[in-house]
Design a protein around this motif. Structure first.
Motif, PDB file in Angstrom:
ATOM      1  N   THR A   1       0.829  -1.201   0.000  1.00 56.06           N
ATOM      2  CA  THR A   1       0.000   0.000   0.000  1.00 56.06           C
ATOM      3  C   THR A   1       0.865   1.253   0.000  1.00 56.06           C
ATOM      4  OG1 THR A   1      -1.709  -1.220   1.205  1.00 56.06           O
ATOM      5  CG2 THR A   1      -1.886   1.175   1.186  1.00 56.06           C
ATOM      6  N   ASP A   2       1.957   1.236   0.744  1.00 49.61           N
ATOM      7  CA  ASP A   2       2.901   2.360   0.688  1.00 49.61           C
ATOM      8  C   ASP A   2       3.403   2.573  -0.741  1.00 49.61           C
ATOM      9  OD1 ASP A   2       2.704   2.675   3.452  1.00 49.61           O
ATOM     10  OD2 ASP A   2       4.450   1.400   3.847  1.00 49.61           O
ATOM     11  N   ASP A   3       3.743   1.461  -1.395  1.00 54.41           N
ATOM     12  CA  ASP A   3       4.246   1.561  -2.758  1.00 54.41           C
ATOM     13  C   ASP A   3       3.152   2.016  -3.722  1.00 54.41           C
ATOM     14  OD1 ASP A   3       6.555   1.049  -4.590  1.00 54.41           O
ATOM     15  OD2 ASP A   3       5.110  -0.315  -5.516  1.00 54.41           O
ATOM     16  N   LEU A   4       1.903   1.592  -3.481  1.00 50.17           N
ATOM     17  CA  LEU A   4       0.784   2.066  -4.295  1.00 50.17           C
ATOM     18  C   LEU A   4       0.682   3.580  -4.228  1.00 50.17           C
ATOM     19  CD1 LEU A   4      -1.900   1.869  -5.895  1.00 50.17           C
ATOM     20  CD2 LEU A   4      -3.039   1.494  -3.685  1.00 50.17           C
ATOM     21  N   MET A   5       0.828   4.147  -3.053  1.00 49.30           N
ATOM     22  CA  MET A   5       0.719   5.592  -2.905  1.00 49.30           C
ATOM     23  C   MET A   5       1.810   6.309  -3.691  1.00 49.30           C
ATOM     24  SD  MET A   5      -0.276   5.401   1.125  1.00 49.30           S
ATOM     25  CE  MET A   5      -0.256   7.138   1.495  1.00 49.30           C
ATOM     26  N   SER A   6       2.998   5.756  -3.704  1.00 49.15           N
ATOM     27  CA  SER A   6       4.080   6.328  -4.517  1.00 49.15           C
ATOM     28  C   SER A   6       3.761   6.213  -6.004  1.00 49.15           C
ATOM     29  CB  SER A   6       5.410   5.616  -4.215  1.00 49.15           C
ATOM     30  OG  SER A   6       5.780   5.793  -2.864  1.00 49.15           O
ATOM     31  N   PHE A   7       3.193   5.072  -6.387  1.00 47.79           N
ATOM     32  CA  PHE A   7       2.831   4.837  -7.785  1.00 47.79           C
ATOM     33  C   PHE A   7       1.755   5.820  -8.236  1.00 47.79           C
ATOM     34  CE2 PHE A   7       0.325   2.494 -11.006  1.00 47.79           C
ATOM     35  CZ  PHE A   7       1.321   2.214 -11.933  1.00 47.79           C
ATOM     36  N   LEU A   8       0.737   6.031  -7.407  1.00 49.44           N
ATOM     37  CA  LEU A   8      -0.322   6.976  -7.755  1.00 49.44           C
ATOM     38  C   LEU A   8       0.245   8.383  -7.934  1.00 49.44           C
ATOM     39  CD1 LEU A   8      -3.116   5.850  -5.251  1.00 49.44           C
ATOM     40  CD2 LEU A   8      -3.076   5.440  -7.715  1.00 49.44           C
ATOM     41  N   ALA A   9       1.096   8.806  -7.009  1.00 47.70           N
ATOM     42  CA  ALA A   9       1.655  10.151  -7.072  1.00 47.70           C
ATOM     43  C   ALA A   9       2.529  10.354  -8.301  1.00 47.70           C
ATOM     44  CB  ALA A   9       2.458  10.435  -5.802  1.00 47.70           C
ATOM     45  N   ALA A  10       3.206   9.292  -8.733  1.00 46.18           N
ATOM     46  CA  ALA A  10       4.130   9.399  -9.870  1.00 46.18           C
ATOM     47  C   ALA A  10       3.454   9.142 -11.209  1.00 46.18           C
ATOM     48  CB  ALA A  10       5.277   8.405  -9.684  1.00 46.18           C
ATOM     49  N   SER A  11       2.142   8.872 -11.202  1.00 45.33           N
ATOM     50  CA  SER A  11       1.448   8.478 -12.432  1.00 45.33           C
ATOM     51  C   SER A  11       0.235   9.377 -12.684  1.00 45.33           C
ATOM     52  CB  SER A  11       1.010   7.008 -12.335  1.00 45.33           C
ATOM     53  OG  SER A  11       2.099   6.161 -12.073  1.00 45.33           O
ATOM     54  N   PRO A  12       0.463  10.663 -12.999  1.00 41.68           N
ATOM     55  CA  PRO A  12      -0.663  11.575 -13.210  1.00 41.68           C
ATOM     56  C   PRO A  12      -1.348  11.430 -14.558  1.00 41.68           C
ATOM     57  CG  PRO A  12       1.391  12.745 -13.548  1.00 41.68           C
ATOM     58  CD  PRO A  12       1.754  11.366 -13.070  1.00 41.68           C
ATOM     59  N   SER A  13      -0.802  10.593 -15.441  1.00 42.46           N
ATOM     60  CA  SER A  13      -1.413  10.357 -16.753  1.00 42.46           C
ATOM     61  C   SER A  13      -1.213   8.892 -17.120  1.00 42.46           C
ATOM     62  CB  SER A  13      -0.771  11.251 -17.821  1.00 42.46           C
ATOM     63  OG  SER A  13       0.488  10.737 -18.228  1.00 42.46           O
ATOM     64  N   PRO A  14      -1.983   8.366 -18.090  1.00 43.88           N
ATOM     65  CA  PRO A  14      -1.753   6.988 -18.525  1.00 43.88           C
ATOM     66  C   PRO A  14      -0.337   6.748 -19.025  1.00 43.88           C
ATOM     67  CG  PRO A  14      -3.867   7.777 -19.337  1.00 43.88           C
ATOM     68  CD  PRO A  14      -3.170   8.957 -18.744  1.00 43.88           C
ATOM     69  N   TYR A  15       0.273   7.752 -19.637  1.00 44.17           N
ATOM     70  CA  TYR A  15       1.629   7.606 -20.174  1.00 44.17           C
ATOM     71  C   TYR A  15       2.640   7.449 -19.038  1.00 44.17           C
ATOM     72  CZ  TYR A  15      -1.271   9.736 -23.710  1.00 44.17           C
ATOM     73  OH  TYR A  15      -2.321  10.019 -24.550  1.00 44.17           O
ATOM     74  N   HIS A  16       2.452   8.197 -17.953  1.00 49.01           N
ATOM     75  CA  HIS A  16       3.319   8.021 -16.791  1.00 49.01           C
ATOM     76  C   HIS A  16       3.061   6.670 -16.129  1.00 49.01           C
ATOM     77  CE1 HIS A  16       3.520  12.418 -17.286  1.00 49.01           C
ATOM     78  NE2 HIS A  16       4.669  12.353 -16.629  1.00 49.01           N
ATOM     79  N   ALA A  17       1.794   6.249 -16.090  1.00 47.95           N
ATOM     80  CA  ALA A  17       1.464   4.978 -15.447  1.00 47.95           C
ATOM     81  C   ALA A  17       2.155   3.806 -16.133  1.00 47.95           C
ATOM     82  CB  ALA A  17      -0.055   4.774 -15.450  1.00 47.95           C
ATOM     83  N   VAL A  18       2.143   3.781 -17.461  1.00 53.37           N
ATOM     84  CA  VAL A  18       2.784   2.656 -18.152  1.00 53.37           C
ATOM     85  C   VAL A  18       4.302   2.753 -18.056  1.00 53.37           C
ATOM     86  CG1 VAL A  18       0.820   2.289 -19.696  1.00 53.37           C
ATOM     87  CG2 VAL A  18       2.702   3.750 -20.449  1.00 53.37           C
ATOM     88  N   ALA A  19       4.840   3.976 -18.020  1.00 53.11           N
ATOM     89  CA  ALA A  19       6.288   4.115 -17.854  1.00 53.11           C
ATOM     90  C   ALA A  19       6.723   3.599 -16.485  1.00 53.11           C
ATOM     91  CB  ALA A  19       6.696   5.576 -18.026  1.00 53.11           C
ATOM     92  N   ASN A  20       5.945   3.901 -15.446  1.00 60.18           N
ATOM     93  CA  ASN A  20       6.273   3.419 -14.109  1.00 60.18           C
ATOM     94  C   ASN A  20       6.058   1.917 -13.972  1.00 60.18           C
ATOM     95  OD1 ASN A  20       7.061   5.918 -12.963  1.00 60.18           O
ATOM     96  ND2 ASN A  20       4.918   6.514 -12.772  1.00 60.18           N
ATOM     97  N   THR A  21       5.032   1.398 -14.649  1.00 58.93           N
ATOM     98  CA  THR A  21       4.818  -0.051 -14.675  1.00 58.93           C
ATOM     99  C   THR A  21       5.993  -0.750 -15.345  1.00 58.93           C
ATOM    100  OG1 THR A  21       2.405   0.195 -14.712  1.00 58.93           O
ATOM    101  CG2 THR A  21       3.313  -1.883 -15.533  1.00 58.93           C
ATOM    102  N   ALA A  22       6.417  -0.214 -16.482  1.00 61.60           N
ATOM    103  CA  ALA A  22       7.562  -0.801 -17.196  1.00 61.60           C
ATOM    104  C   ALA A  22       8.824  -0.765 -16.345  1.00 61.60           C
ATOM    105  CB  ALA A  22       7.786  -0.052 -18.504  1.00 61.60           C
ATOM    106  N   GLN A  23       9.019   0.309 -15.609  1.00 63.01           N
ATOM    107  CA  GLN A  23      10.204   0.413 -14.751  1.00 63.01           C
ATOM    108  C   GLN A  23      10.200  -0.666 -13.678  1.00 63.01           C
ATOM    109  OE1 GLN A  23      10.512   3.825 -11.944  1.00 63.01           O
ATOM    110  NE2 GLN A  23      12.437   4.263 -12.978  1.00 63.01           N
ATOM    111  N   ARG A  24       9.039  -0.922 -13.092  1.00 60.53           N
ATOM    112  CA  ARG A  24       8.946  -1.978 -12.086  1.00 60.53           C
ATOM    113  C   ARG A  24       9.193  -3.354 -12.700  1.00 60.53           C
ATOM    114  NH1 ARG A  24       6.429   2.127  -9.616  1.00 60.53           N
ATOM    115  NH2 ARG A  24       5.905   1.978  -7.377  1.00 60.53           N
ATOM    116  N   LEU A  25       8.670  -3.580 -13.892  1.00 62.34           N
ATOM    117  CA  LEU A  25       8.879  -4.861 -14.552  1.00 62.34           C
ATOM    118  C   LEU A  25      10.340  -5.045 -14.966  1.00 62.34           C
ATOM    119  CD1 LEU A  25       5.627  -5.030 -16.718  1.00 62.34           C
ATOM    120  CD2 LEU A  25       6.170  -6.386 -14.676  1.00 62.34           C
TER     121      LEU A  25
END
Length: 440
Positions: A12-36
């Protein structure tokens, strides 16, 4: 096969960081790719050959791979020696959320105010965007055809509400907002609004030369960070939980499964699409060809035939993971009287006999078995008959690809608000159930 608990409140802590760093779908997939990438996955290009004989090393048949396309990502893990007809286990989600998006001619103003022209995306709770400090984020496309992510994560814009002195009946008659007239944010003062001001500002903020940006996909976001809420911090308030909560949980689950020593009878897949909030009909939406193309190419890359593809799809199951409605204490009558999902009660199974959700009895059994293996409780959700429910990528995925699909998710409050509310335990409960599902 027994799936142990892999995640706790740390997720849940990491989810909060993910939400804050992903203000658009493009940021969300970039952050997902970084984790993968940290989990050993490697990006493959759709324009490259994927077969074992001609593919580059990054597209080797086995291992973890992902494809990026705009605001969508499809990632999958092929165990060593997987047969071409091996079925898939898919977790589907979406990266977009309702918000205010910048128009092609963004510079607007009057009466000494500088404003940004926006269009309403999806079905937001408009009042939740009023009197809120907003940033601006998204994708800039440059003259050479490349793109650049941009995120102005500070108070830049605001949609000011009309003072009660000028709308005396607002508290008795309700707030009525015209999407065109009342929702254009201000971002400064000027008597001389000139076309190109906003993009010039973003070029400067991004270190780009004037005139370098020729296209943009920009949207507003609340700059207030996610936070624990409540006496015992058992709640989480934050933006874009619909549906980045599911994207984050599925990413964590896929990474965990790929690192497991367990023998996998299925090929685990994450499919996070864009444009769910406005119908999914795009090249990056669930109603487009992206998922089917990736799955088919994976079959063919392992030497499979069309027959192998048909066998693989016939044994495939998809969990469409999206948020649902927790019972609201101030509006309990709006919910079905016998179905009251609670936050921190575990993920929900979503059912609608009119196929707004894709769940049927056999799908319920698959989901129940996964939750049992994970030791995770789950709840049932069905809408009040007088209030038809929304829909998800579930029915689209089932119909387009002919694969069994089950709708699940996490119960939240304030869905489609600029700031939503979930239970602090539900994200890791969902992730643990997804691990069990992907492991089979």
């Amino acid at each position: 096969m027994s799936a142990p608990h892999r995640f706790d409140r740390g997720l849940t802590d990491d989810l909060m960081s993910f939400l804050a760093a992903s203000p658009s779908p493009y940021h969300a997939v970039a952050n997902t790719a970084q984790r993968l990438e940290k989990a050993g996955f490697r990006q493959v290009a759709e324009t490259d050959a994927w077969d074992a004989e001609t593919a580059a090393s990054s597209t080797a048949v086995s291992g973890g791979k992902y494809v990026l396309r705009g605001g969508a990502i499809v990632a999958w893990y092929v165990p060593e020696g997987a047969a071409p007809h091996t079925p898939f286990r898919i977790v589907g989600a979406h990266t977009d959320s309702p918000n205010l998006r910048v128009k092609p001619v963004p510079d607007l103003g009057g009466h000494g105010w500088r404003q940004v022209a926006v269009e309403i995306y999806g079905g937001p709770l408009l009042n939740s965007w009023l009197d809120r400090d907003l940033g601006l984020a998204g994708r800039l496309t440059l003259r050479d055809g490349t793109s650049r992510l941009v995120n102005i994560d500070r108070p830049l814009l605001r949609v000011p509400q009309l003072a009660i002195h000028l709308d005396r009946a607002v508290n008795t008659d309700g707030l009525k907002l015209d999407k065109q007239r009342n929702m254009q944010p201000i971002w400064g003062m000027s008597d001389d609004v000139r076309e190109g001001d906003l993009i010039a500002y973003l070029e400067q903020e991004s270190g780009l030369a004037p005139g370098e940006v020729t296209g943009w996909d920009l949207m507003t976001h609340s700059v207030e960070p996610p936070a624990y809420l409540g006496r015992d911090r058992e709640l989480v308030a934050g933006p874009r939980m619909d549906n980045l909560l599911s994207v984050h949980a599925a990413t964590a689950a896929l990474a965990a499964v790929s690192a497991s020593s367990a023998e996998l009878p299925y090929i685990p897949v994450l499919a996070a699409f864009d444009h769910e909030e406005n119908g999914s009909q795009s090249d990056t939406g669930a109603d487009g060809p992206l998922l089917g193309g990736v799955l088919e190419r994976s079959v063919f890359a392992r030497g499979g035939s069309y027959e192998d593809r048909a066998r693989a799809f016939a044994g495939t199951v998809c969990l469409s993971s999206d948020t649902g409605h927790a019972v609201h204490p101030n509006y309990a009558e709006r919910h079905d009287p016998t179905h009251h999902p609670r936050v921190n009660g575990g993920p929900i199974l979503k059912v609608n006999v009119n196929n707004r959700y894709a769940t049927d009895g056999s799908g319920r059994a698959i989901w129940a078995a996964a939750c049992d293996r994970a030791g995770v409780p789950f709840q049932n959700f069905v809408s009040n008959n007088s209030m038809p429910c929304g829909t998800t990528i579930g029915p689209i995925t089932a119909a387009r690809h002919g694969i069994k699909t089950v709708d699940i998710g996490v119960a939240i409050l304030s869905m489609h608000s600029a700031r939503e509310l979930c239970g602090a335990d539900d994200p890791h409960l969902l992730a643990n159930a997804l691990v069990a599902f992907l492991e089979g």
